[in-house]
Design a protein around this motif. Sequence first.
Motif, PDB file in Angstrom:
ATOM      1  N   TRP A 169       0.868  -1.170   0.000  1.00 36.99           N
ATOM      2  CA  TRP A 169       0.000   0.000   0.000  1.00 36.99           C
ATOM      3  C   TRP A 169       0.907   1.222   0.000  1.00 36.99           C
ATOM      4  CZ3 TRP A 169      -5.374   0.011  -0.034  1.00 36.99           C
ATOM      5  CH2 TRP A 169      -5.985  -1.228   0.178  1.00 36.99           C
ATOM      6  N   PHE A 170       0.683   2.133  -0.950  1.00 39.51           N
ATOM      7  CA  PHE A 170       1.539   3.304  -1.085  1.00 39.51           C
ATOM      8  C   PHE A 170       0.776   4.583  -0.720  1.00 39.51           C
ATOM      9  CE2 PHE A 170       3.364   0.193  -3.998  1.00 39.51           C
ATOM     10  CZ  PHE A 170       4.696   0.233  -3.624  1.00 39.51           C
ATOM     11  N   VAL A 171       1.511   5.510  -0.088  1.00 43.97           N
ATOM     12  CA  VAL A 171       0.961   6.819   0.268  1.00 43.97           C
ATOM     13  C   VAL A 171       2.040   7.869   0.040  1.00 43.97           C
ATOM     14  CG1 VAL A 171      -0.646   5.908   1.991  1.00 43.97           C
ATOM     15  CG2 VAL A 171       1.670   6.579   2.681  1.00 43.97           C
ATOM     16  N   ARG A 172       1.645   9.137   0.088  1.00 45.97           N
ATOM     17  CA  ARG A 172       2.618  10.213  -0.020  1.00 45.97           C
ATOM     18  C   ARG A 172       3.484  10.258   1.232  1.00 45.97           C
ATOM     19  NH1 ARG A 172       1.242  14.352   3.326  1.00 45.97           N
ATOM     20  NH2 ARG A 172      -0.948  14.432   4.013  1.00 45.97           N
ATOM     21  N   ALA A 173       4.701  10.732   1.074  1.00 51.16           N
ATOM     22  CA  ALA A 173       5.538  10.988   2.249  1.00 51.16           C
ATOM     23  C   ALA A 173       4.865  12.067   3.096  1.00 51.16           C
ATOM     24  CB  ALA A 173       6.920  11.456   1.806  1.00 51.16           C
ATOM     25  N   GLY A 174       4.780  11.853   4.392  1.00 50.52           N
ATOM     26  CA  GLY A 174       4.084  12.787   5.261  1.00 50.52           C
ATOM     27  C   GLY A 174       2.638  12.424   5.519  1.00 50.52           C
ATOM     28  N   HIS A 175       2.167  11.324   4.919  1.00 48.97           N
ATOM     29  CA  HIS A 175       0.805  10.848   5.159  1.00 48.97           C
ATOM     30  C   HIS A 175       0.650  10.474   6.640  1.00 48.97           C
ATOM     31  CE1 HIS A 175      -2.692   8.141   4.974  1.00 48.97           C
ATOM     32  NE2 HIS A 175      -2.974   8.684   3.800  1.00 48.97           N
ATOM     33  N   LEU A 188      -6.611   1.603   7.302  1.00 56.28           N
ATOM     34  CA  LEU A 188      -6.756   1.827   5.862  1.00 56.28           C
ATOM     35  C   LEU A 188      -8.132   2.381   5.518  1.00 56.28           C
ATOM     36  CD1 LEU A 188      -5.164  -1.492   4.477  1.00 56.28           C
ATOM     37  CD2 LEU A 188      -4.041   0.729   4.744  1.00 56.28           C
ATOM     38  N   ALA A 189      -9.146   1.914   6.246  1.00 56.28           N
ATOM     39  CA  ALA A 189     -10.525   2.289   5.937  1.00 56.28           C
ATOM     40  C   ALA A 189     -10.807   3.766   6.192  1.00 56.28           C
ATOM     41  CB  ALA A 189     -11.492   1.433   6.745  1.00 56.28           C
ATOM     42  N   ARG A 190      -9.900   4.461   6.896  1.00 47.50           N
ATOM     43  CA  ARG A 190     -10.120   5.877   7.205  1.00 47.50           C
ATOM     44  C   ARG A 190      -9.809   6.799   6.035  1.00 47.50           C
ATOM     45  NH1 ARG A 190      -5.900   6.299  11.565  1.00 47.50           N
ATOM     46  NH2 ARG A 190      -6.209   8.541  11.180  1.00 47.50           N
ATOM     47  N   ASN A 238      -2.934  14.356  -1.847  1.00 53.64           N
ATOM     48  CA  ASN A 238      -3.827  14.250  -0.684  1.00 53.64           C
ATOM     49  C   ASN A 238      -3.525  12.955   0.064  1.00 53.64           C
ATOM     50  OD1 ASN A 238      -5.125  12.145  -2.048  1.00 53.64           O
ATOM     51  ND2 ASN A 238      -6.688  13.505  -2.900  1.00 53.64           N
ATOM     52  N   ASP A 239      -4.483  12.436   0.813  1.00 50.83           N
ATOM     53  CA  ASP A 239      -4.237  11.272   1.669  1.00 50.83           C
ATOM     54  C   ASP A 239      -4.712   9.960   1.065  1.00 50.83           C
ATOM     55  OD1 ASP A 239      -3.045  12.836   3.584  1.00 50.83           O
ATOM     56  OD2 ASP A 239      -4.872  13.122   4.775  1.00 50.83           O
ATOM     57  N   ALA A 240      -4.811   9.875  -0.238  1.00 45.39           N
ATOM     58  CA  ALA A 240      -5.269   8.649  -0.887  1.00 45.39           C
ATOM     59  C   ALA A 240      -4.267   7.515  -0.698  1.00 45.39           C
ATOM     60  CB  ALA A 240      -5.498   8.896  -2.370  1.00 45.39           C
ATOM     61  N   LEU A 241      -4.775   6.278  -0.652  1.00 49.44           N
ATOM     62  CA  LEU A 241      -3.977   5.057  -0.557  1.00 49.44           C
ATOM     63  C   LEU A 241      -4.055   4.313  -1.886  1.00 49.44           C
ATOM     64  CD1 LEU A 241      -4.625   5.786   2.458  1.00 49.44           C
ATOM     65  CD2 LEU A 241      -4.595   3.341   2.939  1.00 49.44           C
ATOM     66  N   VAL A 242      -2.920   3.798  -2.357  1.00 47.07           N
ATOM     67  CA  VAL A 242      -2.872   3.095  -3.632  1.00 47.07           C
ATOM     68  C   VAL A 242      -2.173   1.754  -3.449  1.00 47.07           C
ATOM     69  CG1 VAL A 242      -2.090   3.142  -6.026  1.00 47.07           C
ATOM     70  CG2 VAL A 242      -2.758   5.281  -4.894  1.00 47.07           C
ATOM     71  N   VAL A 259       5.914   6.557  -0.050  1.00 48.09           N
ATOM     72  CA  VAL A 259       6.449   5.504   0.825  1.00 48.09           C
ATOM     73  C   VAL A 259       5.494   4.320   0.831  1.00 48.09           C
ATOM     74  CG1 VAL A 259       7.704   7.102   2.303  1.00 48.09           C
ATOM     75  CG2 VAL A 259       5.337   6.497   2.871  1.00 48.09           C
ATOM     76  N   ALA A 260       6.031   3.149   1.152  1.00 46.32           N
ATOM     77  CA  ALA A 260       5.218   1.935   1.288  1.00 46.32           C
ATOM     78  C   ALA A 260       4.846   1.767   2.758  1.00 46.32           C
ATOM     79  CB  ALA A 260       5.998   0.726   0.801  1.00 46.32           C
TER      80      ALA A 260
END
Length: 311
Positions: A169-175, A188-190, A238-242, A259-260
């Motif tokens: 699961w990847f997010v932006r740095a600072g998430h 994750l559900a948030r 933004n705070d999306a998860l991929v 980051v992972a």
Amino acid sequence: MNTRQLRHFLAVMDLGSLSAAAEQVHLSLPALSRSLRALEDSLRVPLFDRQGRGLLPTPYAHAYAQRARRMVFDEKEAARELALMRAGELGPLAFGMGASLAHSLLAPMVMQLVTSAPGLRVRTLVQSSDVLFAALMHEEIDFFVGDVRMGAHDPELVAEPLYACGFHWFVRAGHPLARKRPVQAADLARFPWVLSGYADQAVLGRLAQLYGLSLPLENHFAVDTTDLETVRALMTGNDALVPGTDISRVVEMGAGKVVALGVEPPLDLALTLGIIRRAGRTLVPAADRAFAIVRRFFADAERELAQLRKR
């Protein structure tokens, strides 16, 4: 019997319609019917049962179709080989890959190929492995870079495994979840999820199993897109998860933008990428350079990801 008759026969087998086949092979209906009857006379077996205006393939037709395809393929390849010998570096090269690879591999690969062989004509296709597989079998492309399972058990294909993907699961740095260990399914559900690229149903099924999600899994994603630029913007803005493969995010991770997450349970999915091509198909000399570029790309990505894991 000649290969022209075989092409007529295969057109009827593939399209299931005499009129559609006649249009494809540019013949009138009477001319196509005569060609089929001549082939039947040559083989001394009935290939189709005539039912009104329709044709129903006989068991002889089903048994003969595979050999007919091979004879047509071999004739085309023989002519292709001679043409390529005459042309040298000239000629066409068509290949495909998935969207997650294309954003980091495709442009530099094409640039290197056309720079080294100015007479080369390159055509590319960015799609999922199943679509690329169909294009390869219809001789629309010469090879593709994708899931090697597509060619693992087919004697007509050659699959070269090059890279075993890791999934995260990847997010932006600072998430908000970037420094949390471990991240749970409830965490994750948030946040909104983005489905990236051409999703494999086996992958989606495993995601549902791991995190106790209902099917269809697509209903749990806020965004479903094959546009990698949109995915990148949503993730870094933004705070999306991929969820996705490590190699699809190696550029952003190397730049410190993505980051992972350390999610529990982890995404224990299996996918090996590599080169898949038709056995016996003659390729332009530039194909060997294309293969070398792909091999080097995966080797470099593996080294870079190993360095990132040590940080």
